[in-house]
Design a protein around this motif. Structure first.
Motif, PDB file in Angstrom:
ATOM      1  N   ILE A  70       0.712  -1.178  -0.002  1.00  0.00           N
ATOM      2  CA  ILE A  70      -0.170   0.081  -0.040  1.00  0.00           C
ATOM      3  C   ILE A  70       0.947   1.308  -0.040  1.00  0.00           C
ATOM      4  CG2 ILE A  70      -1.677   1.494   1.348  1.00  0.00           C
ATOM      5  CD1 ILE A  70      -2.777  -1.502   2.157  1.00  0.00           C
ATOM      6  N   GLY A  71       1.944   1.102   0.683  1.00  0.00           N
ATOM      7  CA  GLY A  71       2.756   2.398   0.874  1.00  0.00           C
ATOM      8  C   GLY A  71       3.318   2.625  -0.700  1.00  0.00           C
ATOM      9  N   ARG A  72       3.889   1.700  -1.201  1.00  0.00           N
ATOM     10  CA  ARG A  72       4.429   1.834  -2.644  1.00  0.00           C
ATOM     11  C   ARG A  72       3.383   2.248  -3.646  1.00  0.00           C
ATOM     12  NH1 ARG A  72       8.981  -0.345  -4.715  1.00  0.00           N
ATOM     13  NH2 ARG A  72       9.567  -1.525  -2.785  1.00  0.00           N
ATOM     14  N   LEU A  73       2.395   1.679  -3.530  1.00  0.00           N
ATOM     15  CA  LEU A  73       1.179   2.419  -4.295  1.00  0.00           C
ATOM     16  C   LEU A  73       0.788   3.728  -4.011  1.00  0.00           C
ATOM     17  CD1 LEU A  73      -1.628  -0.625  -4.453  1.00  0.00           C
ATOM     18  CD2 LEU A  73      -0.041  -0.145  -6.239  1.00  0.00           C
ATOM     19  N   LEU A  74       0.972   3.948  -2.842  1.00  0.00           N
ATOM     20  CA  LEU A  74       0.542   5.562  -2.445  1.00  0.00           C
ATOM     21  C   LEU A  74       1.756   6.452  -3.063  1.00  0.00           C
ATOM     22  CD1 LEU A  74      -0.532   5.399   1.059  1.00  0.00           C
ATOM     23  CD2 LEU A  74      -2.033   6.023  -0.866  1.00  0.00           C
ATOM     24  N   VAL A  75       2.944   6.037  -2.989  1.00  0.00           N
ATOM     25  CA  VAL A  75       4.055   6.800  -3.704  1.00  0.00           C
ATOM     26  C   VAL A  75       4.102   6.737  -5.100  1.00  0.00           C
ATOM     27  CG1 VAL A  75       6.595   6.700  -3.859  1.00  0.00           C
ATOM     28  CG2 VAL A  75       5.781   6.383  -1.524  1.00  0.00           C
ATOM     29  N   ALA A  76       3.643   5.560  -5.774  1.00  0.00           N
ATOM     30  CA  ALA A  76       3.529   5.850  -6.946  1.00  0.00           C
ATOM     31  C   ALA A  76       2.062   6.779  -7.589  1.00  0.00           C
ATOM     32  CB  ALA A  76       3.041   4.496  -7.650  1.00  0.00           C
ATOM     33  N   HIS A  77       1.217   6.873  -6.695  1.00  0.00           N
ATOM     34  CA  HIS A  77       0.174   7.634  -7.038  1.00  0.00           C
ATOM     35  C   HIS A  77       0.632   9.126  -6.752  1.00  0.00           C
ATOM     36  CE1 HIS A  77      -3.676   9.919  -6.070  1.00  0.00           C
ATOM     37  NE2 HIS A  77      -4.211   8.865  -7.246  1.00  0.00           N
ATOM     38  N   MET A  78       1.249   9.196  -5.588  1.00  0.00           N
ATOM     39  CA  MET A  78       2.029  10.697  -5.508  1.00  0.00           C
ATOM     40  C   MET A  78       2.787  11.343  -6.713  1.00  0.00           C
ATOM     41  SD  MET A  78       5.126  12.543  -4.503  1.00  0.00           S
ATOM     42  CE  MET A  78       5.969  11.074  -3.958  1.00  0.00           C
ATOM     43  N   GLN A  79       3.636  10.280  -7.043  1.00  0.00           N
ATOM     44  CA  GLN A  79       4.466  10.538  -8.318  1.00  0.00           C
ATOM     45  C   GLN A  79       3.674  10.988  -9.589  1.00  0.00           C
ATOM     46  OE1 GLN A  79       6.895   7.127  -7.948  1.00  0.00           O
ATOM     47  NE2 GLN A  79       8.570   8.419  -7.501  1.00  0.00           N
ATOM     48  N   CYS A  80       2.413  10.268  -9.727  1.00  0.00           N
ATOM     49  CA  CYS A  80       1.571  10.706 -11.085  1.00  0.00           C
ATOM     50  C   CYS A  80       0.925  11.946 -10.492  1.00  0.00           C
ATOM     51  CB  CYS A  80       0.746   9.605 -11.110  1.00  0.00           C
ATOM     52  SG  CYS A  80       1.339   8.238 -11.685  1.00  0.00           S
ATOM     53  N   GLU A  81       0.464  12.262  -9.311  1.00  0.00           N
ATOM     54  CA  GLU A  81      -0.130  13.586  -9.054  1.00  0.00           C
ATOM     55  C   GLU A  81       1.077  14.728  -9.360  1.00  0.00           C
ATOM     56  OE1 GLU A  81      -3.345  14.491  -8.174  1.00  0.00           O
ATOM     57  OE2 GLU A  81      -3.697  12.448  -8.922  1.00  0.00           O
ATOM     58  N   ALA A  82       2.223  14.441  -8.796  1.00  0.00           N
ATOM     59  CA  ALA A  82       3.031  15.699  -8.956  1.00  0.00           C
ATOM     60  C   ALA A  82       3.548  15.912 -10.201  1.00  0.00           C
ATOM     61  CB  ALA A  82       4.611  15.016  -8.051  1.00  0.00           C
ATOM     62  N   ARG A  83       3.563  14.615 -11.223  1.00  0.00           N
ATOM     63  CA  ARG A  83       3.832  14.964 -12.514  1.00  0.00           C
ATOM     64  C   ARG A  83       2.843  15.691 -13.150  1.00  0.00           C
ATOM     65  NH1 ARG A  83       4.213   9.877 -13.634  1.00  0.00           N
ATOM     66  NH2 ARG A  83       6.387   9.679 -13.171  1.00  0.00           N
ATOM     67  N   ALA A  84       1.634  15.279 -12.784  1.00  0.00           N
ATOM     68  CA  ALA A  84       0.579  16.168 -13.405  1.00  0.00           C
ATOM     69  C   ALA A  84       0.487  17.659 -13.134  1.00  0.00           C
ATOM     70  CB  ALA A  84      -0.905  15.316 -13.083  1.00  0.00           C
ATOM     71  N   ALA A  85       1.035  17.856 -11.988  1.00  0.00           N
ATOM     72  CA  ALA A  85       1.162  19.152 -11.461  1.00  0.00           C
ATOM     73  C   ALA A  85       2.219  19.864 -12.058  1.00  0.00           C
ATOM     74  CB  ALA A  85       1.061  19.199  -9.955  1.00  0.00           C
ATOM     75  N   GLY A  86       3.116  19.422 -12.726  1.00  0.00           N
ATOM     76  CA  GLY A  86       4.136  19.920 -13.222  1.00  0.00           C
ATOM     77  C   GLY A  86       5.531  19.985 -12.426  1.00  0.00           C
ATOM     78  N   LEU A  87       5.429  19.112 -11.270  1.00  0.00           N
ATOM     79  CA  LEU A  87       6.690  19.062 -10.488  1.00  0.00           C
ATOM     80  C   LEU A  87       7.864  18.306 -11.035  1.00  0.00           C
ATOM     81  CD1 LEU A  87       4.670  18.838  -7.052  1.00  0.00           C
ATOM     82  CD2 LEU A  87       5.510  20.945  -8.228  1.00  0.00           C
ATOM     83  N   ASP A  88       8.987  18.839 -10.895  1.00  0.00           N
ATOM     84  CA  ASP A  88      10.070  17.779 -11.338  1.00  0.00           C
ATOM     85  C   ASP A  88      10.611  17.038  -9.994  1.00  0.00           C
ATOM     86  OD1 ASP A  88      11.559  19.717 -10.272  1.00  0.00           O
ATOM     87  OD2 ASP A  88      12.845  20.011 -12.063  1.00  0.00           O
ATOM     88  N   ARG A  89      10.335  17.483  -8.638  1.00  0.00           N
ATOM     89  CA  ARG A  89      11.100  16.992  -7.499  1.00  0.00           C
ATOM     90  C   ARG A  89      10.057  17.181  -6.333  1.00  0.00           C
ATOM     91  NH1 ARG A  89      16.492  16.914  -8.209  1.00  0.00           N
ATOM     92  NH2 ARG A  89      17.347  17.943  -9.952  1.00  0.00           N
ATOM     93  N   VAL A  90      10.141  16.213  -5.304  1.00  0.00           N
ATOM     94  CA  VAL A  90       9.008  16.180  -4.153  1.00  0.00           C
ATOM     95  C   VAL A  90      10.094  16.064  -3.210  1.00  0.00           C
ATOM     96  CG1 VAL A  90       7.054  15.491  -2.918  1.00  0.00           C
ATOM     97  CG2 VAL A  90       7.000  15.688  -5.461  1.00  0.00           C
ATOM     98  N   LYS A  91      10.133  16.914  -1.877  1.00  0.00           N
ATOM     99  CA  LYS A  91      10.697  16.788  -0.956  1.00  0.00           C
ATOM    100  C   LYS A  91       9.876  15.737   0.153  1.00  0.00           C
ATOM    101  CE  LYS A  91      12.173  19.470   3.199  1.00  0.00           C
ATOM    102  NZ  LYS A  91      12.532  21.012   3.556  1.00  0.00           N
TER     103      LYS A  91
END
Length: 134
Positions: A70-91
């Motif tokens: 579940i943690g791995r899925l949440l991280v993958a989802h976060m990366q998709c959301e970050a990409r869609a928001a135009g982010l290239d890095r997330v701290k």
């Protein structure tokens, strides 16, 4: 979050009084993993993505749901959301016991967040997720 085994003992002060309620959810992008099996309808985990400055503010998986991906899925989802928001890095400022998890899911250690007593009287590892454009 407060019931997490990761926040027992000396770590309890970090979440004492911390509240993820309507005001927090309205101010941040919060996402929830909900059980579809024997845990049907029960929150199994969640995360919050802050866009400015880009940060994974919270990521929790219920103790009884850990080890199921579940943690791995949440991280993958976060990366998709970050990409869609135009982010290239997330701290990420990690909880000390979660450091190995962030390594396993591809975060890169970037430094140390110094203690902030009285709530957090210990140093914490800082990570960064690099978000590739597709």
């Amino acid at each position: 979050m407060r019931g997490s085994g990761a926040y027992e003992g000396k770590y309890a002060s970090a979440v004492a009084g911390y509240r993820v309620g309507p005001d927090y959810i309205e101010a941040h992008r919060a996402f929830v993993a909900v059980g579809a099996d024997e845990h049907g309808g029960r929150v199994l985990g969640f995360y919050s993505l802050v866009l400015a400055p880009p940060e994974l503010d919270l990521l929790f998986v219920a103790d009884e749901a850990q080890g199921r991906g579940i943690g791995r899925l949440l991280v993958a989802h976060m990366q998709c959301e970050a990409r869609a928001a135009g982010l290239d890095r997330v701290k990420v400022v990690s909880h000390v016991p979660a450091e190995d998890f962030y390594h396993r899911v591809g975060a890169v250690r970037t430094g140390t967040a110094l203690a902030n007593p009285p709530a957090v009287p210990w140093d914490r590892p800082e990570f960064e997720f690099r978000i590739p454009s597709e």
